[in-house]
Scaffold this motif. Structure first.
Motif, PDB file in Angstrom:
ATOM      1  N   GLN A  88      -5.524  -0.170   6.988  1.00 53.30           N
ATOM      2  CA  GLN A  88      -5.484  -1.049   5.814  1.00 53.30           C
ATOM      3  C   GLN A  88      -4.070  -1.553   5.550  1.00 53.30           C
ATOM      4  OE1 GLN A  88      -7.070   0.768   2.238  1.00 53.30           O
ATOM      5  NE2 GLN A  88      -6.070  -0.729   0.917  1.00 53.30           N
ATOM      6  N   LEU A  89      -3.087  -0.656   5.630  1.00 53.44           N
ATOM      7  CA  LEU A  89      -1.695  -1.061   5.420  1.00 53.44           C
ATOM      8  C   LEU A  89      -1.233  -2.045   6.501  1.00 53.44           C
ATOM      9  CD1 LEU A  89      -0.003   2.315   4.395  1.00 53.44           C
ATOM     10  CD2 LEU A  89      -0.294   0.293   2.960  1.00 53.44           C
ATOM     11  N   THR A  90      -1.704  -1.833   7.727  1.00 54.25           N
ATOM     12  CA  THR A  90      -1.349  -2.747   8.813  1.00 54.25           C
ATOM     13  C   THR A  90      -1.870  -4.150   8.537  1.00 54.25           C
ATOM     14  OG1 THR A  90      -1.365  -0.922  10.412  1.00 54.25           O
ATOM     15  CG2 THR A  90      -1.555  -3.162  11.292  1.00 54.25           C
ATOM     16  N   LYS A  91      -3.087  -4.237   8.001  1.00 52.34           N
ATOM     17  CA  LYS A  91      -3.647  -5.549   7.664  1.00 52.34           C
ATOM     18  C   LYS A  91      -2.905  -6.183   6.487  1.00 52.34           C
ATOM     19  CE  LYS A  91      -8.317  -4.497   9.340  1.00 52.34           C
ATOM     20  NZ  LYS A  91      -9.738  -4.308   8.965  1.00 52.34           N
ATOM     21  N   GLN A  92      -2.538  -5.342   5.524  1.00 52.10           N
ATOM     22  CA  GLN A  92      -1.832  -5.864   4.355  1.00 52.10           C
ATOM     23  C   GLN A  92      -0.425  -6.347   4.707  1.00 52.10           C
ATOM     24  OE1 GLN A  92      -1.820  -2.768   1.420  1.00 52.10           O
ATOM     25  NE2 GLN A  92      -3.978  -3.043   0.858  1.00 52.10           N
ATOM     26  N   HIS A  93       0.175  -5.731   5.712  1.00 49.00           N
ATOM     27  CA  HIS A  93       1.547  -6.055   6.089  1.00 49.00           C
ATOM     28  C   HIS A  93       1.592  -6.418   7.575  1.00 49.00           C
ATOM     29  CE1 HIS A  93       2.936  -4.671   2.187  1.00 49.00           C
ATOM     30  NE2 HIS A  93       2.195  -3.585   2.335  1.00 49.00           N
ATOM     31  N   VAL A  94       0.749  -7.351   7.955  1.00 49.68           N
ATOM     32  CA  VAL A  94       0.612  -7.722   9.362  1.00 49.68           C
ATOM     33  C   VAL A  94       1.914  -8.289   9.920  1.00 49.68           C
ATOM     34  CG1 VAL A  94      -0.343  -9.983   8.723  1.00 49.68           C
ATOM     35  CG2 VAL A  94      -0.800  -9.025  10.992  1.00 49.68           C
ATOM     36  N   GLY A  95       2.655  -9.009   9.109  1.00 48.66           N
ATOM     37  CA  GLY A  95       3.921  -9.550   9.575  1.00 48.66           C
ATOM     38  C   GLY A  95       4.921  -8.453   9.917  1.00 48.66           C
ATOM     39  N   LEU A  96       4.994  -7.417   9.068  1.00 48.29           N
ATOM     40  CA  LEU A  96       5.886  -6.301   9.328  1.00 48.29           C
ATOM     41  C   LEU A  96       5.426  -5.530  10.561  1.00 48.29           C
ATOM     42  CD1 LEU A  96       8.349  -4.704   8.365  1.00 48.29           C
ATOM     43  CD2 LEU A  96       6.814  -3.319   6.945  1.00 48.29           C
ATOM     44  N   PHE A  97       4.105  -5.410  10.726  1.00 46.76           N
ATOM     45  CA  PHE A  97       3.570  -4.742  11.910  1.00 46.76           C
ATOM     46  C   PHE A  97       3.986  -5.483  13.180  1.00 46.76           C
ATOM     47  CE2 PHE A  97       0.046  -4.486  15.022  1.00 46.76           C
ATOM     48  CZ  PHE A  97       0.161  -3.142  15.361  1.00 46.76           C
TER      49      PHE A  97
END
Length: 696
Positions: free
Chosen positions: A328-337
């Motif tokens: 979920q966090l990866t989807k919320q912060h896809v740019g940072l990922f």
């Protein structure tokens, strides 16, 4: 009940966590760094093993003592004509400029490197708290865990020798601004602050600027890919573009661009096992460091996270809830990922290893990669994101046991880095130790002179750079001009020119210091051509003008050994015993022989007194596929010329000897030296052996 009491008032909780982290950071800083160094006192001499620290200080000492001028960052007495940009000595230009403004009020403050380090130790835990709170975790214990984890981060402590790169609080601040800039409904303020931070970070260290630039670029990516909103994407993209433009303009104006890195991408990389391999661990002292060192340069990719952080990450991902929250966090912060993936790819480079197992070995090199030769460092923001994310997930998937896990993690991290923290404290507290007698003697010898010349210059031969740093530092302390400098990048205008290495007339204010394997021959040249007086101290030869009193403490310069007549001398490294023959322009001897690395290398031959004319036989070959036309000169007069072929062969030249010296300096002028592959040297001819035959 304990946690509730501590979070009754959000403002009180915020004040408490920031105050505690600040006090903790300040306590660590004052414990590690002597107050005399923080106030700007300089060490009395250059200690072995602290060359990078001394390099940074040298840049600041020269810069603070000169008047304001343009180009702004150039030390005009350091590597005189063209001078040295303090960005290339990693002297933290942003801090140095601020110190120069206040220097008239604090004239005894000659360096701010230790002040900067103390600032880094103070702000590291504070900015970790800022990053965690920006992600959404605002309770006291998690914040204190983040502060202690960051202050005891092995990667952070490991960088003590390279002061500018200790500014890792900037990465934590950038991560916090990213989280604030990508919150739903957030205004453009955080991303513009991050853009400004990224631009200013160039003036601290370009490596840190690349890392903060990746975090900055993640903001518009997240807003576009997650929210599909042009309304929020465009301002973030504009801030990113403005920061990039500002970096180009500032870098161009201040002379950042154009330096040669010397290569190393793929060598100074990160081992895939490094984040989990307990190198330099106090909990696992017997773990061999070498197992996670596959290239010989992966110490630059040292990334151990620490036992406490690994415990938190392990517990956070131990159950399905933790994995689901991570997704979920990866989807919320896809740019940072995506930014973290890119930074990891750069860190592992094109030569990917897990321990000593090759995973992927390619020749692909991304554009600009050689400027990030120590690419293993690029994982730092990823490591901090993992630490912050691990605490956030743990506190949500283990609602009952997370306080115990964090307390255990804090204890483990503290104990795991005990040796590293004690090492930092010991190193910093030994900087002000009095100099040894040999250091005092060399300092006293140099003191009367205003101009220091070191030959060969470091731009020509950096093999003795650690030893030469003591002379550069002594020159800085007395504000004497010096003709060379140890820098992180080599600018074209400071490149090696062999003509500048030749003896020239000396005035009474100039001291020449000769180092390296050929110093005896060079001393003879200075004595013969310029009537200089030369003597030896420690591992160097010192020469002064003929009308200067001979400096006390010098022993007479040694004569070059007489070469055997009729005996073949092999130039292969392990067998080579006559280094003085390679007068100038040659690379280090290798297992097979030695390459020329300039268009005009020279040979020095010292022969027996009964020899008046000699025949020289050189066994050589040229670069592969490139024949070389070579002219041989003795005292400027051509005595032979050869067409050296790629196949090994003998080449001969006859020459006379002067009765006074029984020596000859032969210059070889090579027509077309070339660079082969990634080799930075300018290769012309390969010398395998030589033989001198007496003719009369």
């Amino acid at each position: 009940m304990f946690e509730k009491r501590l979070t009754l008032t959000p403002s009180m909780n915020r004040i408490a966590v920031y105050t505690l982290s600040l006090v903790f950071g300040l306590f660590q800083a004052l414990r590690c760094f002597p107050m005399a160094l923080i106030r700007g006192q300089v060490p009395t001499y250059a200690q072995t093993g602290r060359e990078d620290f001394i390099q940074h200080i040298i840049g600041q000492i020269y810069f603070l003592r000169q008047d304001w001028h343009w180009p702004l960052l150039v030390d005009q007495r350091l590597n005189v004509s063209p001078g040295t940009n303090i960005a290339l000595t990693d002297s933290i230009p942003l801090e140095t400029l601020l110190l120069k403004i206040v220097h008239p009020f604090f004239p005894d403050m000659l360096q701010g490197i230790t002040l900067y380090l103390a600032l880094c130790w103070t702000l590291q835990p504070v900015c970790a708290v800022f990053a965690l709170r920006s992600l959404g975790e605002k309770r006291l214990l998690p914040a204190l865990a983040a502060a202690i984890f960051a202050a005891c981060f092995p990667t952070f402590l490991f960088r003590i020798g390279h002061a500018a790169l200790c500014g890792q609080w900037i990465l934590l601040l950038a991560i916090g601004l990213y989280f604030r800039g990508t919150r739903p409904g957030a205004g453009p303020g955080p991303v513009w602050l991050l853009a400004l931070l990224n631009t200013l970070t160039l003036l601290i260290h370009p490596y840190l600027m690349v890392m903060t630039g990746a975090v900055l670029g993640a903001v518009p990516l997240t807003l576009l890919l997650r929210d599909r909103s042009w309304k929020t994407f465009v301002p973030a993209a504009m801030a990113t573009a403005a920061s990039g433009l500002g970096i180009v303009i500032i870098g161009s104006a201040l002379g950042y661009w154009g330096g040669m890195s010397g290569g190393g991408y793929g060598f100074y990389s990160m081992n895939l096992a490094s984040p989990f391999w307990p190198a330099h661990s106090s909990l696992f002292p017997s773990v061999p460091i070498q197992l996670a060192e596959a290239t010989g340069g992966q110490y630059e990719g040292y990334q151990y996270l620490g036992a406490g952080v690994l415990l938190v990450l392990g517990m956070a991902l131990l159950n399905r809830k933790g994995i689901a929250l991570l997704i979920q966090l990866t989807k919320q912060h896809v740019g940072l990922f995506l930014a973290c993936l890119a930074l990891t790819a750069i860190a592992v480079s094109n030569r990917v290893y897990f321990l000593h197992i090759p995973v992927l070995l390619t020749h692909f090199t991304m554009p600009g990669a050689e400027q990030m030769r120590s690419s293993g460092r690029m994982f730092w923001p990823v490591a901090y994101v993992m630490m912050i994310g691990g605490i956030y997930i743990l506190c949500r998937v283990w609602p009952k046991v997370w306080p115990l896990v964090l307390l255990a993690g804090i204890t483990l991290q503290w104990q795991d880095t005990l040796g590293m923290r004690q090492g930092v404290q010991w190193v910093e507290n030994t900087i002000l130790t009095p100099p040894a007698p040999e250091d005092s003697e060399s300092l006293a010898l140099m003191k009367p002179f205003d101009k220091i010349e070191i030959h060969p210059r470091l731009e020509c031969d950096s093999a003795d750079s650690r030893y030469i740093m003591r002379f550069l530092y002594a020159a800085a302390l007395q504000n004497a001009s010096v003709n060379t400098m140890y820098t992180a990048r080599l600018m074209p205008e400071a490149a090696c020119h062999m003509s500048a290495e030749q003896p020239h007339p000396l005035d009474r204010q100039t001291l020449v210091i000769l180092t390296g394997t050929s110093q005896r021959i060079h001393a003879l040249s200075w004595s013969r051509l310029q009537h200089a007086q030369c003597g030896v101290m420690d591992k160097a030869t010192f020469c002064v003008a003929a009308d200067v009193p001979f400096p006390a403490g010098l022993s007479p310069a040694l004569q070059a050994p007489v070469l055997p007549i009729g005996q073949e001398i092999v130039t292969a490294g392990p067998q080579f015993r006559n280094e003085e023959i390679l007068e100038s322009g040659w690379s280090a001897p290798e297992d097979w022989g030695v390459w020329s690395e300039t268009p005009d290398p020279s040979l020095y031959l010292h022969l027996p007194a009964e020899v008046h004319r000699a025949n020289l036989v050189l066994r050589m070959h040229s670069t592969p596929g490139t024949p070389q036309h070579v002219r041989v000169l003795l005292n400027g007069t051509q005595i032979a010329e050869w067409d050296v072929q790629p196949d090994e062969a003998d080449y001969k030249a006859d020459f006379p000897l002067t009765p006074e010296t029984q020596s000859a300096s032969l210059q070889l002028q090579i027509s077309n030296p070339v660079r082969i592959g990634q080799d930075p040297r300018l290769l012309g001819i390969a010398l395998l052996s030589l033989k001198v035959i007496g003719l009369d």
